[in-house]
Motif scaffolding. Structure first.
Motif, PDB file in Angstrom:
ATOM      1  N   GLN A  96       0.895  -1.170   0.000  1.00  0.00           N
ATOM      2  CA  GLN A  96       0.000   0.000   0.000  1.00  0.00           C
ATOM      3  C   GLN A  96       0.925   1.209   0.000  1.00  0.00           C
ATOM      4  OE1 GLN A  96      -3.505   0.165   2.516  1.00  0.00           O
ATOM      5  NE2 GLN A  96      -3.651  -2.042   2.406  1.00  0.00           N
ATOM      6  N   CYS A  97       1.282   1.729   1.181  1.00  0.00           N
ATOM      7  CA  CYS A  97       2.234   2.844   1.147  1.00  0.00           C
ATOM      8  C   CYS A  97       3.605   2.343   0.723  1.00  0.00           C
ATOM      9  CB  CYS A  97       2.300   3.540   2.502  1.00  0.00           C
ATOM     10  SG  CYS A  97       3.348   2.724   3.722  1.00  0.00           S
ATOM     11  N   GLY A  98       3.879   1.075   0.968  1.00  0.00           N
ATOM     12  CA  GLY A  98       5.121   0.467   0.505  1.00  0.00           C
ATOM     13  C   GLY A  98       6.303   0.592   1.453  1.00  0.00           C
ATOM     14  N   TYR A  99       6.158   1.394   2.498  1.00  0.00           N
ATOM     15  CA  TYR A  99       7.317   1.733   3.329  1.00  0.00           C
ATOM     16  C   TYR A  99       7.906   0.517   4.056  1.00  0.00           C
ATOM     17  CZ  TYR A  99      10.225   4.820   6.186  1.00  0.00           C
ATOM     18  OH  TYR A  99      11.294   5.466   6.779  1.00  0.00           O
ATOM     19  N   CYS A 100       7.055  -0.440   4.424  1.00  0.00           N
ATOM     20  CA  CYS A 100       7.549  -1.612   5.155  1.00  0.00           C
ATOM     21  C   CYS A 100       8.026  -2.719   4.232  1.00  0.00           C
ATOM     22  CB  CYS A 100       6.435  -2.187   6.024  1.00  0.00           C
ATOM     23  SG  CYS A 100       5.181  -3.035   5.023  1.00  0.00           S
ATOM     24  N   GLN A 101       7.773  -2.556   2.930  1.00  0.00           N
ATOM     25  CA  GLN A 101       7.886  -3.714   2.046  1.00  0.00           C
ATOM     26  C   GLN A 101       9.320  -4.188   1.824  1.00  0.00           C
ATOM     27  OE1 GLN A 101       5.357  -5.531   1.425  1.00  0.00           O
ATOM     28  NE2 GLN A 101       3.734  -4.109   2.041  1.00  0.00           N
ATOM     29  N   THR A 102      10.281  -3.293   1.916  1.00  0.00           N
ATOM     30  CA  THR A 102      11.662  -3.743   1.855  1.00  0.00           C
ATOM     31  C   THR A 102      11.898  -4.841   2.883  1.00  0.00           C
ATOM     32  OG1 THR A 102      12.577  -1.670   1.069  1.00  0.00           O
ATOM     33  CG2 THR A 102      14.044  -3.047   2.372  1.00  0.00           C
ATOM     34  N   ILE A 131       6.454  -5.594  10.718  1.00  0.00           N
ATOM     35  CA  ILE A 131       5.175  -4.888  10.860  1.00  0.00           C
ATOM     36  C   ILE A 131       4.802  -4.216   9.544  1.00  0.00           C
ATOM     37  CG2 ILE A 131       4.166  -2.769  11.844  1.00  0.00           C
ATOM     38  CD1 ILE A 131       5.397  -3.519  14.499  1.00  0.00           C
ATOM     39  N   CYS A 132       3.533  -4.287   9.185  1.00  0.00           N
ATOM     40  CA  CYS A 132       3.018  -3.463   8.101  1.00  0.00           C
ATOM     41  C   CYS A 132       1.880  -2.631   8.678  1.00  0.00           C
ATOM     42  CB  CYS A 132       2.499  -4.300   6.935  1.00  0.00           C
ATOM     43  SG  CYS A 132       1.673  -3.274   5.697  1.00  0.00           S
ATOM     44  N   ARG A 133       2.114  -1.345   8.813  1.00  0.00           N
ATOM     45  CA  ARG A 133       1.100  -0.474   9.409  1.00  0.00           C
ATOM     46  C   ARG A 133      -0.132  -0.340   8.516  1.00  0.00           C
ATOM     47  NH1 ARG A 133      -2.445   1.931  10.881  1.00  0.00           N
ATOM     48  NH2 ARG A 133      -2.627   3.765  12.201  1.00  0.00           N
ATOM     49  N   CYS A 134       0.054  -0.542   7.211  1.00  0.00           N
ATOM     50  CA  CYS A 134      -1.100  -0.424   6.300  1.00  0.00           C
ATOM     51  C   CYS A 134      -1.956  -1.687   6.298  1.00  0.00           C
ATOM     52  CB  CYS A 134      -0.647  -0.154   4.876  1.00  0.00           C
ATOM     53  SG  CYS A 134       0.199   1.403   4.662  1.00  0.00           S
ATOM     54  N   GLY A 135      -1.423  -2.782   6.830  1.00  0.00           N
ATOM     55  CA  GLY A 135      -2.202  -4.019   6.866  1.00  0.00           C
ATOM     56  C   GLY A 135      -2.268  -4.744   5.539  1.00  0.00           C
TER      57      GLY A 135
HETATM   58  S1  FES Z   1       2.604  -1.020   3.026  1.00  0.00           S
HETATM   59 FE1  FES Z   1       2.478   0.683   4.357  1.00  0.00          FE
HETATM   60  S2  FES Z   1       3.432  -0.071   6.120  1.00  0.00           S
HETATM   61 FE2  FES Z   1       3.321  -1.810   4.874  1.00  0.00          FE
END
Ligand code: FES
Ligand code: FES
Lengths: 148, 720
Positions: A96-102, A131-135
């Motif tokens: 989603q936001c992608g920030y955790c995906q790495t 953790i993925c905050r976007c779920g």
């Molecule tokens: S995609 Fe946003 S925190 Fe995982």
């Protein structure tokens, strides 16, 4: 000067030995795919592969990885061919936001590349360190289903 | 409101190659080489550029924080323009008044931009058609557009949009355009993946944290955990002695508006992040704590006890009291805690103040506010304040406040070079704008085995003075209950509060739905059937509230609300429940023009309650991108599990206690139950999907837990 091997290249680093690898990657080497989020090894956003194991780089002093082979998200796959985990992530449109995906991808790669034939719940219990905050978990599960 | 033609004209700068936006994550996808050909850009309107090489660029006004505007908004333009989605690149628009309100707020993006973007696409298409007609010397009526070409079906001629761009861009903008009929859509409603997907999985996507400017330095700031603390004095020497630290400066408290409150502290400016983080630990700061109030949970509870014994300060709905004679009255008291946003990407901003020109780069939910505020504070014309929005690592309402952007600019101005601020996770929590703590007192009058009167007194810290953003989901209940009384009283606390996914729906829908299930079960009724009864038989209801603007007249389409509720019951197997060791809980709500219902399933295993399944039904009108809507439904469920079963923020000595993911764990992959998602097929105008699916999940879970355990739930998270 500390020499590190990252994505099959050697780098001379001018930073004190206790500096966490994350900041060296991001600020010294401009490898910004590894993300800062918690800084205490609790979320997995900053994970890199150290000799094939997924470890949080936010608490990893560079002095401890001098002899290691480090792979970051930028070092996965090739320009022509992405890593199978990355392909699975694209297929399921995971971010989603992608920030955790790495961190998610690095963890999944560490499992995938070891060929340990883990059971599904064993895979999930390893992925639980991210953790993925976007779920995006349901799509991560689908991507994993295609891989393991 | 500017009219459509003016709007299209505003940036009609054909052939100028006007740069309206920034291109963060599509750089990779866009490197195709056109040797020999000189690429020319033609801007058709603020949203759309075409090149002579047949490439389209769509400018996205709304920040991307994971909710999908870069996919959905681009799809809308492509639909009317008749150009393949894969052929376009997407750029983030820089802040500009041209776009109107660019904020990612209130789940309104699609609602707000659906028509303007369709018109933007259709207008350009008409101009391209007319250009082809002029070249072929035919009337444009007989021409068709498809896949980026204008076709003359009779003569089988065709010209690509690229070939026509120059000619078309010189034509006057048509007075009016026709739009496609929804049944002719071939892109809207199809599953489209994010244009940023590849960059996100290869680590190339650029978030605020990753942006850089020539000559920038890194900043880390020490602030006191309590907001009212002030810096009395500080000794910078030990920090300055660290090689790489260039300056240590004081940051003064500054609050031009509540949503841009810069907190006092001492900032370390250094050559890289780690040096700044290391050096700040060496600062010696003496704080002035004279204005600190040592608030804690007990103090809040005492405040509640006092307020609930008094009449509400604001009355939102008032029945005729003389008619209320109930057989008995049930009382409910709820405390719903503070929640933090915990965006995956902590706050940070890149700012440069130089020669009365500002550049601000980072993830945010409100580009216009940043631009406008800074232009006013520093008395600069708007065009001297460039705000570039990067991808954002989550928002959930936190980035509607722009304190962190202002803070970075103030520091840059003082030190005279670009700076990148970085907040640690702990600072991110301490300096959050929490979802307010809320208390709720219900008195439910029962007569003839049903609810005869409904009294709900809500107490929160208001976002803006009185009840404005605090009562939705409670004051606007559309229930078929004879006597409804809703009151509101502000809570007093120094804790800084703001918007959190679905704002007041996040707590009000919880308590309302929990009351319904408890009352129904107490009366020996089936909660689902009783809920339907409460929703009555009317098609719709208009609820008038003494609130300004659209909040004062709330429309609820009861057909749509009943429909999602019935669908959720049906899909979850509500009528076939038989397990002794399992239970279902149901809840529903409406949020602006969207409707959602959830059923949660819990089981008892080894004496522990486990959440095993969530059924989610959403009606958000016509769906633009089903993949995006599903993602929001999944994300809502994940959020709901965190706040219902895992975490909250508590206050001791005026300080938030749970600062990082060790003390404040959120949903992880093993916490996710089986999901069953259903999106209602609808031709109603598209409405929001980011917040609407959230509020009814927590009460569905709580209602299932209550049904299974018979333990009353009066606060969150539930200890199971
Ligand atoms: S995609 Fe946003 S925190 Fe995982
Ligand atoms: S940032 Fe390293 S684990 Fe969270």
């Amino acid at each position: 000067m500390i020499t590190l091997t990252i994505n099959n290249e050697k780098y001379q680093i001018d930073a004190s030995s206790e500096t966490p690898l994350l900041w060296v990657l991001r600020d010294h080497l401009n490898l910004k795919g590894s993300k800062y989020s918690c800084g205490i090894a609790a979320c997995g956003a900053c994970k890199v592969l150290v000799d094939g194991n997924a470890v949080p780089s936010c608490v990893l002093p560079i002095a401890s990885v001098i002899d290691a082979k480090i792979t970051t998200i930028e070092g996965l796959g090739t320009a022509e061919e992405l890593h199978p985990v990355q392909k699975a992530w694209i297929k399921e449109n995971v971010p989603q936001c992608g920030y955790c995906q790495t961190g998610q991808i690095i963890t999944a790669v560490s499992i995938y590349d070891k060929h340990d034939n883990l059971k599904k719940d064993e895979v999930l219990s390893i992925m639980n360190s991210n953790i993925c905050r976007c779920g995006t978990y349901d799509r991560i599960k689908k991507a994993l289903d295609g891989l393991f | 409101m500017i009219n459509r033609r003016d709007f299209m004209n505003l940036s009609f700068t054909a052939g100028s190659g006007l740069i309206l936006g920034v291109n963060y994550s599509c750089i990779q996808g866009n490197t195709e080489k056109h040797e020999k050909i000189e690429i020319k850009n033609y801007s058709f309107n603020p949203f759309l550029e075409l090149t002579n090489t047949n490439k389209a660029t769509i400018y996205i006004p709304v920040p991307e924080i994971g909710q999908g505007p870069r996919t959905a908004l681009a799809m809308i333009v492509c639909e009317e323009l008749e150009i393949p989605f894969a052929n376009v690149s997407v750029k983030q628009a820089i802040a500009s008044t041209i776009y109107g309100d660019m904020s990612a707020a209130g789940s309104e993006t699609i609602d707000k931009f659906y028509l303007p973007l369709r018109e933007a696409g259709a207008t350009a298409k008409d101009m391209l058609k007319l250009a082809a007609a002029n070249i072929w010397n035919v009337t444009s009526k007989n021409l068709h557009c498809k896949n980026g070409y204008v076709l003359d079906t009779e003569s089988e001629r065709k010209l690509s949009y690229g070939e026509l761009a120059d000619e078309a861009s010189k034509l006057p903008i048509p007075e009016s355009v026709g739009l496609k009929k929804p049944q002719d859509f071939n892109l809207i409603g199809t599953k489209q993946k994010s244009p940023d997907l590849r960059d996100m999985v290869t680590g190339k996507a650029i978030y605020g944290f990753d942006a850089s400017l020539e000559g920038m330095k890194y900043v880390s700031i020490v602030r006191h955990p309590v907001r009212e603390a002030k810096v009395k004095s500080f000794k910078p020497e030990r920090a300055l002695a660290i090689p790489g630290v260039s300056q240590v400066i004081e940051v003064k408290h500054f609050k031009p508006i509540p949503y841009a409150e810069v907190l006092p502290g001492v900032a370390v400016i250094a050559k890289d992040s780690y040096t700044a983080l290391k050096a700040k630990k060496l600062l010696e700061i003496e704080w002035d704590l004279s204005e600190i109030e040592n608030e804690d949970e007990e103090a809040f509870q005492n405040q509640y006890q006092k307020l609930k014994s008094q009449p509400p300060e604001f009355v939102l709905r008032k029945p005729d009291i003389s008619k209320i004679i109930s057989d008995r009255v049930l009382e409910f008291d709820y405390k719903i805690p503070f929640w933090g946003h915990f965006c995956m990407e902590p706050m940070n901003f890149l700012a440069s103040y130089h020669d009365d020109k500002c550049v601000l780069i980072g993830s945010n939910q409100r580009p216009n506010l940043i631009q406008d505020l800074i232009s006013k504070i520093f008395k600069l014309p708007l065009e001297n304040v460039i705000v570039e929005t990067t991808l954002g690592g989550g928002g959930f309402g936190r980035r509607l406040a722009v304190d962190y952007a202002l803070e970075a600019l103030i520091i840059s101005k003082e030190v005279g070079h670009p700076v990148k601020t970085l907040w640690t996770r702990e600072e991110n929590t301490l300096q959050d704008y929490f979802r307010s703590l809320s208390y709720h007192n219900f008195r439910i009058g029962i007569k003839n085995n049903q609810i005869h009167s409904w009294f709900h007194h809500i107490m929160t810290k208001p976002i803006a003075g009185g009840p404005r953003y605090e009562v939705q989901g409670a004051a606007d209940i559309p229930f078929n209950i004879e006597n409804i009384a809703i009151g509101y009283t502000p809570l007093k606390t120094n804790i800084r509060i703001g918007s959190w996914r679905s704002v007041s729906h996040s707590y009000n829908v919880f308590v309302v739905n929990n009351v319904i299930t408890e009352v129904a079960l107490g009366l020996g009724l089936d909660p689902f059937r009783y809920y339907l009864e409460l929703l009555g038989n009317e098609n719709s209801k208009t609820i008038k509230l003494p609130l300004r603007g659209s909040r004062g007249t709330v429309e609820c389409n009861l057909d749509r609300l009943r429909n999602v509720l019935v669908k959720a019951a049906e899909l979850s197997g509500w009528n076939d429940q038989n397990g002794k060791n399992s239970a279902l809980g149901i809840a529903c709500t409406y949020f602006k023009k969207s409707y959602a219902a959830h059923v949660a399933e819990v089981i008892m295993k080894n004496n522990k309650v486990r959440l095993t399944k969530i059924t989610s039904v959403l009606d958000c009108g016509k769906v633009v991108n089903p993949l995006g809507v599903r993602a929001q439904m999944e994300g809502s469920i994940s959020d709901a599990i965190a706040v219902t079963l895992k975490s909250n923020i508590t206050i001791q000595d005026g300080q938030p206690q749970e600062l990082n993911f060790d003390a404040h764990d959120i949903t992880r992959i093993q916490d996710m139950p089986e999901l069953q998602l259903h999106i209602i097929d609808s031709n109603e105008n598209p409405s929001g999907a980011g917040e609407p699916p959230f509020p009814s999940v927590p009460p569905a879970i709580a209602n299932a837990v209550f049904t299974l355990t018979n333990k009353k739930i009066r606060t969150l998270p539930i200890q199971i």
